[in-house]
Design a protein around this motif. Structure first.
Motif, mmCIF file in Angstrom:
data_model
loop_
_atom_site.group_PDB
_atom_site.id
_atom_site.type_symbol
_atom_site.label_atom_id
_atom_site.label_comp_id
_atom_site.label_asym_id
_atom_site.label_seq_id
_atom_site.Cartn_x
_atom_site.Cartn_y
_atom_site.Cartn_z
ATOM 1 N N MET A 104 0.846 -1.191 0.000
ATOM 2 C CA MET A 104 0.000 0.000 0.000
ATOM 3 C C MET A 104 0.888 1.250 0.000
ATOM 4 S SD MET A 104 -3.127 0.768 2.610
ATOM 5 C CE MET A 104 -3.294 -0.952 3.032
ATOM 6 N N GLU A 105 0.600 2.207 -0.939
ATOM 7 C CA GLU A 105 1.443 3.403 -1.019
ATOM 8 C C GLU A 105 1.156 4.358 0.132
ATOM 9 O OE1 GLU A 105 2.039 5.521 -4.622
ATOM 10 O OE2 GLU A 105 1.369 3.791 -5.792
ATOM 11 N N ARG A 106 2.227 5.046 0.612
ATOM 12 C CA ARG A 106 2.038 6.019 1.687
ATOM 13 C C ARG A 106 2.520 7.384 1.228
ATOM 14 N NH1 ARG A 106 3.901 8.961 5.786
ATOM 15 N NH2 ARG A 106 2.791 8.889 7.768
ATOM 16 N N SER A 107 1.741 8.414 1.580
ATOM 17 C CA SER A 107 2.139 9.768 1.217
ATOM 18 C C SER A 107 2.123 10.629 2.477
ATOM 19 C CB SER A 107 1.125 10.310 0.204
ATOM 20 O OG SER A 107 1.474 11.610 -0.135
ATOM 21 N N ASP A 108 3.137 11.519 2.620
ATOM 22 C CA ASP A 108 3.123 12.430 3.771
ATOM 23 C C ASP A 108 1.850 13.266 3.736
ATOM 24 O OD1 ASP A 108 5.566 11.535 4.526
ATOM 25 O OD2 ASP A 108 6.698 13.129 3.553
ATOM 26 N N ILE A 109 1.636 13.884 2.554
ATOM 27 C CA ILE A 109 0.422 14.695 2.391
ATOM 28 C C ILE A 109 -0.333 14.149 1.186
ATOM 29 C CG2 ILE A 109 -0.499 17.000 1.905
ATOM 30 C CD1 ILE A 109 1.974 18.181 3.245
ATOM 31 N N LEU A 110 -1.566 13.749 1.415
ATOM 32 C CA LEU A 110 -2.404 13.233 0.323
ATOM 33 C C LEU A 110 -3.521 14.247 0.080
ATOM 34 C CD1 LEU A 110 -3.136 10.849 -1.584
ATOM 35 C CD2 LEU A 110 -4.532 9.943 0.264
ATOM 36 N N ILE A 111 -3.614 14.725 -1.144
ATOM 37 C CA ILE A 111 -4.642 15.718 -1.480
ATOM 38 C C ILE A 111 -5.654 15.072 -2.416
ATOM 39 C CG2 ILE A 111 -5.067 17.998 -2.507
ATOM 40 C CD1 ILE A 111 -2.160 18.715 -1.936
ATOM 41 N N GLN A 117 6.986 19.873 -12.463
ATOM 42 C CA GLN A 117 7.257 21.207 -11.863
ATOM 43 C C GLN A 117 7.213 21.156 -10.342
ATOM 44 O OE1 GLN A 117 4.158 23.982 -12.921
ATOM 45 N NE2 GLN A 117 4.801 24.010 -15.075
ATOM 46 N N LEU A 118 6.207 20.456 -9.803
ATOM 47 C CA LEU A 118 5.974 20.500 -8.362
ATOM 48 C C LEU A 118 6.512 19.262 -7.631
ATOM 49 C CD1 LEU A 118 2.367 22.001 -8.403
ATOM 50 C CD2 LEU A 118 4.480 23.173 -7.869
ATOM 51 N N ASN A 119 7.152 18.385 -8.376
ATOM 52 C CA ASN A 119 7.748 17.185 -7.783
ATOM 53 C C ASN A 119 6.735 16.419 -6.916
ATOM 54 O OD1 ASN A 119 9.519 15.283 -6.783
ATOM 55 N ND2 ASN A 119 10.247 16.627 -5.127
ATOM 56 N N LEU A 120 5.696 15.936 -7.569
ATOM 57 C CA LEU A 120 4.673 15.190 -6.835
ATOM 58 C C LEU A 120 4.103 14.085 -7.711
ATOM 59 C CD1 LEU A 120 1.853 16.586 -8.100
ATOM 60 C CD2 LEU A 120 2.553 18.357 -6.538
ATOM 61 N N ALA A 121 3.362 13.202 -7.075
ATOM 62 C CA ALA A 121 2.720 12.120 -7.824
ATOM 63 C C ALA A 121 1.256 12.487 -8.044
ATOM 64 C CB ALA A 121 2.818 10.824 -7.026
ATOM 65 N N ILE A 122 0.787 12.341 -9.290
ATOM 66 C CA ILE A 122 -0.632 12.605 -9.570
ATOM 67 C C ILE A 122 -1.277 11.296 -10.027
ATOM 68 C CG2 ILE A 122 -2.290 13.880 -10.999
ATOM 69 C CD1 ILE A 122 -0.333 16.162 -11.199
ATOM 70 N N LEU A 123 -2.372 10.932 -9.359
ATOM 71 C CA LEU A 123 -3.109 9.718 -9.750
ATOM 72 C C LEU A 123 -4.423 10.173 -10.388
ATOM 73 C CD1 LEU A 123 -2.626 7.672 -6.438
ATOM 74 C CD2 LEU A 123 -1.164 7.702 -8.466
ATOM 75 N N GLY A 161 -0.235 10.592 5.833
ATOM 76 C CA GLY A 161 0.162 11.210 7.083
ATOM 77 C C GLY A 161 -0.860 12.284 7.414
ATOM 78 N N ARG A 162 -1.040 13.250 6.482
ATOM 79 C CA ARG A 162 -2.110 14.245 6.555
ATOM 80 C C ARG A 162 -2.940 14.153 5.272
ATOM 81 N NH1 ARG A 162 1.467 18.244 8.490
ATOM 82 N NH2 ARG A 162 2.893 17.329 6.999
ATOM 83 N N LEU A 163 -4.244 14.316 5.431
ATOM 84 C CA LEU A 163 -5.151 14.221 4.279
ATOM 85 C C LEU A 163 -5.812 15.584 4.066
ATOM 86 C CD1 LEU A 163 -6.810 12.457 2.212
ATOM 87 C CD2 LEU A 163 -8.462 12.094 4.059
ATOM 88 N N VAL A 164 -5.835 16.054 2.812
ATOM 89 C CA VAL A 164 -6.525 17.313 2.502
ATOM 90 C C VAL A 164 -7.648 17.022 1.517
ATOM 91 C CG1 VAL A 164 -6.317 19.637 1.554
ATOM 92 C CG2 VAL A 164 -4.398 18.646 2.826
ATOM 93 N N LEU A 165 -8.858 17.392 1.893
ATOM 94 C CA LEU A 165 -10.009 17.212 1.010
ATOM 95 C C LEU A 165 -10.252 18.518 0.251
ATOM 96 C CD1 LEU A 165 -12.324 15.336 3.556
ATOM 97 C CD2 LEU A 165 -10.896 14.326 1.752
ATOM 98 N N ALA A 166 -10.115 18.466 -1.068
ATOM 99 C CA ALA A 166 -10.381 19.641 -1.931
ATOM 100 C C ALA A 166 -11.343 19.171 -3.010
ATOM 101 C CB ALA A 166 -9.075 20.161 -2.520
#
Ligand SMILES: Cc1cc2nc3c(=O)[nH]c(=O)nc-3n(C[C@H](O)[C@H](O)[C@H](O)COP(=O)(O)OP(=O)(O)OC[C@H]3O[C@@H](n4cnc5c(N)ncnc54)[C@H](O)[C@@H]3O)c2cc1C
Length: 382
Positions: free
Chosen positions: A1-8, A71-77, A102-107
């Motif tokens: 299971m993948e883990r992300s510090d901040i998941l948006i 540009q933002l050095n992130l993973a997009i699913l 770790g932290r979840l942001v709902l947008a």
């Protein structure tokens, strides 16, 4: 299971602005963005003036998903829908598998409200709140001349003006007695209406469409007065409802939106919300400027510098070149009176309290609209 510090969750203005603000502060923190759409960045406000600017859905994209990820050095699913949030386990379930955060942001944004309308044509009514919706609208509009808009609020008026710029016939229905409903006092409302009528918009106020029948070509709209209007395409712009189903099912507190405190923290540990889905300290503000301020504050908080959201005065520019308008409604619950002065052309309406403090304003017409900055600086924040 993948883990992300901040998941948006989400890839709209709220999510993308937050990511940009996060990267200004921290180049290394692991960020993953998961979104039900294709993850390309576009400017949603341009959906309602895309005809005048000859924009297709493809040309409205400002940054492609891959460029954004680099540009933002992130993973997009992309094309990945979150189906459940397990706040205890710090993970979300998606239609592609589970993700740990770790932290979840709902947008999550908001979805269009559908009016209860009778008749087989009601199923064909379009709402335009996303690039994919805009692509369908452009395709359907191509061989049509008459458009009916349900709702004469900010978005309905912008679409009406935009459609007139390319010569379409436009009928707009609203139960209210004037355009922009609660945003405008009396004289300003009349001047704004006259401006759009002069551009050829046909308003039907004090009534709503109750039944839509499909005809041999187009639709027959029956409104509450018994009148029938024929049209080729029906677009609803009666408002948006914050996305709350997912968080509510997870036991996160929701009211009109996902409830957060001034730090954008929800009732669940390590879960935050911003943008059109959020009710921040009691207010749902589905506009660009509040999102900018929310994203800045949340980025600071997530990077360890606890920062509450503070809003400056945030007037909204209504994108109707036929009758430009700038509105800054007085905060709910404030006491005062409107003072309206005619300008040439248009109206300047100021909302003042007994002490003469400026609490809100509405500027109608190109002359009055020039006073936006001066009056914004004069506003007393309560
Ligand atoms: C036509 C139009 C014109 C506008 N004009 C103006 C203007 O002139 N000025 C102004 O200030 N404001 C304007 N606004 C409002 C402004 O555009 C919005 O407030 C803003 O774009 C909302 O951004 P958001 O990121 O909160 O939501 P959205 O852009 O709706 O993003 C929500 C995201 O969440 C994703 N999502 C939702 N549920 C899930 C799930 N379960 N799993 C995964 N992903 C999910 C969606 O795919 C999407 O990527 C306008 C709005 C519209 C519709």
């Amino acid at each position: 299971m993948e883990r992300s510090d901040i998941l948006i969750v989400g890839a709209g203005l709220a999510a993308i602005t937050l990511m940009r603000e996060l990267r200004k502060r921290d180049a290394a923190v692991g960020i993953t963005l998961v979104t039900a759409d294709d993850g390309h960045f576009y400017s949603k406000p341009m959906l309602s003036n895309g005809l005048a600017t000859s924009k297709t859905a493809a040309s409205l994209v400002m940054t492609q998903r891959d460029a954004l990820a680099t540009q933002l050095n992130l993973a997009i699913l992309p094309r990945t829908r979150v189906t459940a949030v397990d706040t205890g386990g710090h993970r979300v379930l998606t239609d592609q598998g589970a993700l740990v955060y770790g932290r979840l942001v709902l947008a999550l944004g908001a979805h269009p409200i559908r009016l209860p309308i009778e008749g087989e044509g009601a199923a064909d009514v379009l709402s335009i709140n996303h690039l994919d919706d805009y692509a369908i609208y452009r395709e359907q509009l191509a061989d049509k001349q008459r458009v009916a808009l349900l709702g004469a609020g900010l978005i309905g008026c912008e679409f009406a003006n935009d459609l007139r710029t390319v010569g379409k016939e436009v009928d707009v229905f609203d139960i209210a007695p004037q355009p922009l409903g609660r945003l405008l006092p009396d004289i300003a409302g009349k001047a704004y209406r006259l401006g759009l009528e002069a551009a050829g918009v046909r308003f039907h106020f004090g009534t709503s469409v109750q039944r839509i029948e499909r005809g041999a070509s187009g639709y027959r709209l029956h409104d509450g007065t018994g009148a029938i209007t024929e049209t080729d395409l029906v677009v609803s712009a009666v408002g948006l409802k914050p996305e709350t189903t997912l968080p509510a099912a997870a036991g996160i507190k929701v009211g009109r939106g996902i409830m957060t405190d001034g730090m954008l923290a929800t009732s669940a540990e390590d879960v935050f919300a911003l943008g059109d889905c959020a009710e921040v300290a009691g207010m749902v503000l589905p506009f660009v400027m509040p999102i900018m301020h929310q994203a800045k504050a949340l980025a600071a908080t997530l990077c360890g510098e606890a920062t509450p959201v503070r809003y400056p005065a945030m007037p909204v520019v209504v994108k109707t070149p036929a009758m430009p308008a700038v509105v800054c409604p007085p905060p709910p619950g404030t006491v005062g009176d409107w003072q309206e002065t005619e300008t040439d052309p248009g109206v300047r309406s100021l909302y003042l309290n007994a002490a003469g403090d400026l609490l809100g304003f509405a500027l109608i017409g190109s002359e009055a609209a020039k006073e936006k900055q001066v009056l914004t600086a004069r506003l007393k924040l309560v």
